[in-house]
Design an enzyme around this catalytic site. Structure first.
Site, PDB file in Angstrom:
ATOM      1  N   THR A 136       0.840  -1.267   0.038  1.00 31.86           N
ATOM      2  CA  THR A 136      -0.037   0.112  -0.100  1.00 31.86           C
ATOM      3  C   THR A 136       0.879   1.447   0.125  1.00 31.86           C
ATOM      4  OG1 THR A 136      -1.692  -1.085   1.307  1.00 31.86           O
ATOM      5  CG2 THR A 136      -1.585   1.474   1.546  1.00 31.86           C
ATOM      6  N   THR A 166       1.132   0.923   6.438  1.00 29.44           N
ATOM      7  CA  THR A 166       0.959  -0.298   5.674  1.00 29.44           C
ATOM      8  C   THR A 166       0.991  -1.585   6.290  1.00 29.44           C
ATOM      9  OG1 THR A 166       1.814  -1.366   3.615  1.00 29.44           O
ATOM     10  CG2 THR A 166       3.570  -0.280   5.104  1.00 29.44           C
ATOM     11  N   GLY A 217      -4.094  -4.864   7.560  1.00 32.74           N
ATOM     12  CA  GLY A 217      -5.128  -3.590   7.924  1.00 32.74           C
ATOM     13  C   GLY A 217      -5.880  -4.151   9.215  1.00 32.74           C
TER      14      GLY A 217
END
Ligand code: ASP
Length: 322
Positions: free
Chosen positions: A184, A235, A238
């Site tokens: 991410t 990142t 999650g």
């Protein structure tokens, strides 16, 4: 007449500057360096930083810079974790999560968005052209289309091959456990006026359950920005970031006076403490404080962040805490 003690108390409360900064001396209370800064996650952050810095150098805002920065990996078909070319979910659908925040505390976000190449720009539209913060799925797509975004097929041949290989390798022990391929982009900037902004965008965990939304579009989890204090981005796994409201926590720790680096570490220790000190997954944070000081930390080795400051755009390795 207002007493001296009352004056100091009210001034401190109004400025929202941590008492620890005041004690720390001039550097501690400096509100801005006047020099633009860009920090972002992973090695592709170097290119993203370059695009963001270009915007800052022509005098545009931190908000314009974060959007321009993360659009680079979003548009890159070789990048398996962001936007176009992102790895799909278990059903072969590329679903995107993004959020953005400006220096006035405004926020916009989209989640589970499909077929739109630049979710960060849709998130910005949500912030600027609606009275809402977060749109998901079909509604987010409809909103994007009426604002002139075009539909694209985001599943590249390379990503489809990766998905097919994953499907072929499935066995009865597969249970959507941690996938350690994280990429991410979280990107934070400070412009020459000293204003901060942040963006976070991803295709989420590869081969996730259809409908899964990660931390990246959730304000306070994947990214948070408070123009009085600093900004932070995440990142990694999650679910762990959401459960500890990670980026908000990093900013709040900076508010309490922790250095950006320490704030990132402490927020990760919160996660580690809930997993016997040694989680099986990666999470990493980056932070940018109002005075231009940056920090980063990761649970495991392998995390890199890109920092563009004082004319240099460099990739840094981070040693994991476990
Ligand atoms: N944080 C992202 C998510 O959980 C994944 C990643 O960073 O690669 O969706």
């Amino acid at each position: 007449m207002i007493s001296r003690r009352k004056f100091i108390k009210t001034t401190l409360a109004a400025s929202a500057v941590p008492a620890a900064w005041v004690k720390a001396g001039p550097r501690g209370i400096s509100r801005s360096t006047g020099e633009p800064v860009v920090i972002s996650t992973w090695s592709f952050g170097v290119e993203a930083n370059r695009a963001a810095m270009k915007v800052l150098e022509r005098g545009d805002s931190a908000l314009d810079a974060v959007e321009a920065g993360v659009m680079v990996p979003e548009g890159d078909p070789e990048m398996g974790g962001v936007g176009y070319g992102g790895l799909p979910d278990e059903d072969g659908h590329v679903t995107l999560d993004s959020c953005i925040m400006d220096s006035s505390g405004n926020a916009g976000s989209v989640a589970f968005l499909q077929n739109i190449k630049h979710p960060i720009s849709v998130a910005r539209k949500v912030m600027e052209r609606s009275d809402h913060v977060m749109l998901v799925g079909e509604g987010a797509k409809r909103f994007a289309l009426i604002h002139g975004f075009k539909e694209d097929n985001l599943l590249t041949d390379k990503a489809r091959e990766g998905w097919l290989k994953w499907k072929e390798g499935l066995n009865d022990k597969d249970n959507w456990g941690p996938n350690e391929d994280h990429d991410t982009i979280s990107l934070l900037t400070q412009d020459e006026k000293g204003n901060l902004a942040g963006a976070c965008t991803t295709s989420g965990l590869a081969f996730k359950i259809h409908g899964r939304i990660g931390d990246s579009p959730i304000i306070g989890a994947g990214m948070y920005c408070d123009n009085d204090i600093g900004a932070a981005g995440a990142t990694g796994r999650g679910e762990a970031v959401i459960k500890t409201v990670g980026s908000f926590l990093v900013v709040e720790l900076m508010r309490q006076g922790y250095e950006p680096q320490e704030a990132c570490k402490k927020a990760l220790q919160r996660i580690m403490g809930k997993h016997n000190g040694n989680p099986s997954f990666q999470v990493a944070y980056i932070a940018l404080r109002k005075d231009g000081v940056t920090g980063a930390a990761a649970i495991k080795d392998g995390f890199q962040y890109a920092l563009y400051q004082s004319g240099k755009n460099k990739l840094h390795d981070v040693k994991g805490l476990t």
